[in-house]
Design a protein around this motif. Structure first.
Motif, PDB file in Angstrom:
ATOM      1  N   LEU A  38       3.119  -5.412 -14.663  1.00 13.59           N
ATOM      2  CA  LEU A  38       3.263  -4.750 -13.641  1.00 13.59           C
ATOM      3  C   LEU A  38       2.088  -4.084 -13.318  1.00 13.59           C
ATOM      4  O   LEU A  38       0.944  -4.327 -13.964  1.00 13.59           O
ATOM      5  N   PRO A  39       1.724  -3.819 -11.796  1.00 17.47           N
ATOM      6  CA  PRO A  39       0.608  -3.326 -11.232  1.00 17.47           C
ATOM      7  C   PRO A  39       0.023  -2.104 -12.085  1.00 17.47           C
ATOM      8  O   PRO A  39      -1.176  -1.852 -12.101  1.00 17.47           O
ATOM      9  N   ASN A  40       0.782  -1.345 -12.811  1.00 14.42           N
ATOM     10  CA  ASN A  40       0.516  -0.183 -13.388  1.00 14.42           C
ATOM     11  C   ASN A  40       0.116  -0.697 -14.845  1.00 14.42           C
ATOM     12  O   ASN A  40      -0.227   0.209 -15.743  1.00 14.42           O
TER      13      ASN A  40
END
Length: 62
Positions: A38-40
């Protein structure tokens, strides 16, 4: 159409009864289920990908 179920890495590890270190070793060898980053930075696994991986492990063991 509903979105696919995404499992958190701790849930995957619990289901396959494997330590995080062992999982990452398997992942480095290209033998782990497919993960999504995920982007995080967190990792997720689609339920379908985990089920397909389980099936492939059963075929390999047979």
């Amino acid at each position: 159409m509903s979105r696919p179920k995404l499992l958190k890495l701790p849930d995957v590890l619990e289901e396959i009864d494997m330590s995080r270190a062992a999982f990452y070793r398997m992942r480095a060898r290209g033998k782990a289920p497919r993960l999504i980053k995920l982007p995080n930075g967190q990792l997720r696994c689609r339920r379908d990908d985990l089920d397909a991986w389980w099936s492939s492990m059963e075929e390999t063991a047979a």
